[in-house]
Scaffold this motif. Structure first.
Motif, mmCIF file in Angstrom:
data_model
loop_
_atom_site.group_PDB
_atom_site.id
_atom_site.type_symbol
_atom_site.label_atom_id
_atom_site.label_comp_id
_atom_site.label_asym_id
_atom_site.label_seq_id
_atom_site.Cartn_x
_atom_site.Cartn_y
_atom_site.Cartn_z
ATOM 1 N N UNK A 1 0.849 -1.195 0.000
ATOM 2 C CA UNK A 1 0.000 0.000 0.000
ATOM 3 C C UNK A 1 0.883 1.242 0.000
ATOM 4 N N UNK A 2 0.461 2.263 -0.739
ATOM 5 C CA UNK A 2 1.158 3.534 -0.647
ATOM 6 C C UNK A 2 0.633 4.268 0.566
ATOM 7 N N UNK A 3 1.388 5.249 1.020
ATOM 8 C CA UNK A 3 0.980 5.994 2.199
ATOM 9 C C UNK A 3 -0.132 6.964 1.833
ATOM 10 N N UNK A 4 -1.282 6.803 2.472
ATOM 11 C CA UNK A 4 -2.363 7.761 2.303
ATOM 12 C C UNK A 4 -2.106 8.913 3.262
ATOM 13 N N UNK A 5 -2.489 10.100 2.864
ATOM 14 C CA UNK A 5 -2.336 11.261 3.717
ATOM 15 C C UNK A 5 -3.709 11.824 4.033
ATOM 16 N N UNK A 6 -3.758 12.802 4.891
ATOM 17 C CA UNK A 6 -5.021 13.436 5.240
ATOM 18 C C UNK A 6 -4.824 14.934 5.227
ATOM 19 N N UNK A 7 -5.838 15.649 4.735
ATOM 20 C CA UNK A 7 -5.808 17.099 4.757
ATOM 21 C C UNK A 7 -6.940 17.578 5.646
ATOM 22 N N UNK A 8 -6.706 18.638 6.360
ATOM 23 C CA UNK A 8 -7.703 19.146 7.296
ATOM 24 C C UNK A 8 -8.721 19.992 6.560
ATOM 25 N N UNK A 15 -9.022 11.799 3.713
ATOM 26 C CA UNK A 15 -7.974 10.923 3.194
ATOM 27 C C UNK A 15 -7.673 11.302 1.752
ATOM 28 N N UNK A 16 -6.397 11.266 1.392
ATOM 29 C CA UNK A 16 -6.001 11.588 0.027
ATOM 30 C C UNK A 16 -4.968 10.591 -0.460
ATOM 31 N N UNK A 17 -4.850 10.509 -1.785
ATOM 32 C CA UNK A 17 -3.769 9.742 -2.394
ATOM 33 C C UNK A 17 -2.489 10.572 -2.316
ATOM 34 N N UNK A 18 -1.392 9.970 -2.765
ATOM 35 C CA UNK A 18 -0.100 10.658 -2.682
ATOM 36 C C UNK A 18 -0.091 11.965 -3.466
ATOM 37 N N UNK A 19 -0.902 12.047 -4.533
ATOM 38 C CA UNK A 19 -0.923 13.268 -5.342
ATOM 39 C C UNK A 19 -1.918 14.300 -4.827
ATOM 40 N N UNK A 20 -2.546 14.015 -3.691
ATOM 41 C CA UNK A 20 -3.472 14.969 -3.089
ATOM 42 C C UNK A 20 -4.930 14.787 -3.474
ATOM 43 N N UNK A 21 -5.234 13.852 -4.366
ATOM 44 C CA UNK A 21 -6.628 13.615 -4.748
ATOM 45 C C UNK A 21 -7.383 13.016 -3.562
ATOM 46 N N UNK A 22 -8.492 13.624 -3.157
ATOM 47 C CA UNK A 22 -9.212 13.104 -1.989
ATOM 48 C C UNK A 22 -9.901 11.779 -2.278
ATOM 49 N N UNK A 74 -8.231 -0.318 -3.224
ATOM 50 C CA UNK A 74 -7.623 -0.192 -4.551
ATOM 51 C C UNK A 74 -6.963 1.168 -4.740
ATOM 52 N N UNK A 75 -7.711 2.237 -4.544
ATOM 53 C CA UNK A 75 -7.212 3.546 -4.966
ATOM 54 C C UNK A 75 -6.052 4.057 -4.118
ATOM 55 N N UNK A 76 -5.927 3.576 -2.869
ATOM 56 C CA UNK A 76 -4.817 4.010 -2.033
ATOM 57 C C UNK A 76 -3.661 3.018 -2.034
ATOM 58 N N UNK A 77 -3.715 2.054 -2.968
ATOM 59 C CA UNK A 77 -2.638 1.076 -3.093
ATOM 60 C C UNK A 77 -1.684 1.475 -4.210
ATOM 61 N N UNK A 78 -0.535 0.825 -4.261
ATOM 62 C CA UNK A 78 0.413 1.086 -5.346
ATOM 63 C C UNK A 78 -0.198 0.719 -6.693
ATOM 64 N N UNK A 79 -0.958 -0.385 -6.730
ATOM 65 C CA UNK A 79 -1.621 -0.769 -7.978
ATOM 66 C C UNK A 79 -2.609 0.307 -8.414
ATOM 67 N N UNK A 80 -3.366 0.831 -7.480
ATOM 68 C CA UNK A 80 -4.304 1.894 -7.810
ATOM 69 C C UNK A 80 -3.613 3.135 -8.331
ATOM 70 N N UNK A 81 -2.486 3.484 -7.726
ATOM 71 C CA UNK A 81 -1.723 4.645 -8.195
ATOM 72 C C UNK A 81 -1.261 4.441 -9.638
ATOM 73 N N UNK A 82 -0.788 3.215 -9.940
ATOM 74 C CA UNK A 82 -0.335 2.938 -11.311
ATOM 75 C C UNK A 82 -1.496 3.026 -12.302
ATOM 76 N N UNK A 83 -2.628 2.450 -11.928
ATOM 77 C CA UNK A 83 -3.780 2.472 -12.826
ATOM 78 C C UNK A 83 -4.254 3.899 -13.086
#
Length: 283
Positions: A1-8, A15-22, A74-83
């Protein structure tokens, strides 16, 4: 899994993906379970099986508790990021038949082009149908996941061998339920199968065996939404089916065989004397 982040966002975190998409846009409403609304749209769908807007309304009214965990996984995983990076939006890929025809004969791509061209369909057309609802776009990861689920529908027809006849559509819906559990798929799939049985009274066609096989096949098949679609399109169709545990749709074929012996056209169930015209077949 890639690291999910959170924005206030005020009092809550998103929760967001690595590129900031919520994952879920803060303004996206939480879906409410509304069975009566779903039933209303199912009745409307029975009246006009070509009006697929009712299908989308049914799904909206019957949210499944496993939906968000599936999206997140899916979307917060490495596979999801690639897709998301390689296939941000599927319709332009699926509708580029010139490019798809350059892949080897016998491939999933050729079978897909043959199916879409013979049926007069396009991925963009399905997008247009869904946009008739006028729903707001949020640009979040739920939206990307939902679009991908929608845009692989016709590819499921090709991989499974189910046609666009009434029974074929029920089978694809229940194959999809096996892949992505949804009360909407269950309602339309099984109620539609019952409707077919009621329409073609006295037929010996094993309709429920056909839809049950489709559901089992969907469960045994790895989720197509999680696969690189370009790679899938390039595969030999027979090899893809073997790899994905998709068998010959025996009971579906058997229904078609029996109906033809009984003088019933599987693609025009309501156009025969054997059909009770009181209730049209569901899509």
């Amino acid at each position: 899994m890639t690291d999910a982040t959170a924005i206030s966002t005020g009092s809550s975190a998103v929760e967001t993906a690595a590129d900031g998409t919520p994952l879920r846009h803060p303004d996206r409403p939480v879906p409410q379970y509304r069975p009566l609304t779903a039933y209303h749209h199912f009745r409307e769908l029975l009246k006009d099986k070509e009006d697929t807007s009712h299908v989308f309304r049914i799904f909206e009214a019957l949210p499944h508790k496993s939906f968000m965990p599936r999206v997140r996984n899916l979307v917060l995983s490495e596979q999801g990021e690639r897709l998301r990076a390689e296939e941000p939006f599927l319709p332009p890929i699926l509708d580029d038949h010139d490019a798809l025809r350059k892949l080897p004969k016998g491939s999933v791509a050729h079978a897909y082009c043959d199916f879409m061209e013979s049926e007069g369909l396009s991925a963009a057309g399905l997008v247009a149908e869904s946009e008739k609802l006028g729903r707001r776009k949020y640009g979040d990861l739920i939206e990307w996941y939902g679009f991908r689920n929608r845009d692989t529908h016709d590819l499921m027809h090709v991989l499974t061998g189910y046609g666009r006849d009434a029974l074929g559509e029920q089978c694809v819906l229940l194959f999809t339920h096996g892949q992505q559990p949804s009360h909407g798929h269950l309602l339309i799939g099984y109620a539609g199968a019952l409707n077919i049985k009621q329409n073609v009274r006295g037929s010996k066609a094993p309709v429920f065996k056909a839809v049950r096989q489709a559901q089992k096949t969907g469960t045994a098949c790895p989720p197509l939404i999680e696969m690189p679609i370009r790679e899938l399109l390039a595969m030999d169709l027979a090899e893809a089916r073997a790899k994905l545990n998709i068998p010959e749709p025996h009971w579906y074929r058997e229904c078609h065989r029996i109906w033809r012996e009984e003088g019933i056209d599987p693609y025009d169930l309501l156009g025969t004397e054997q059909v009770d015209a009181g209730a049209p077949a569901a899509a």
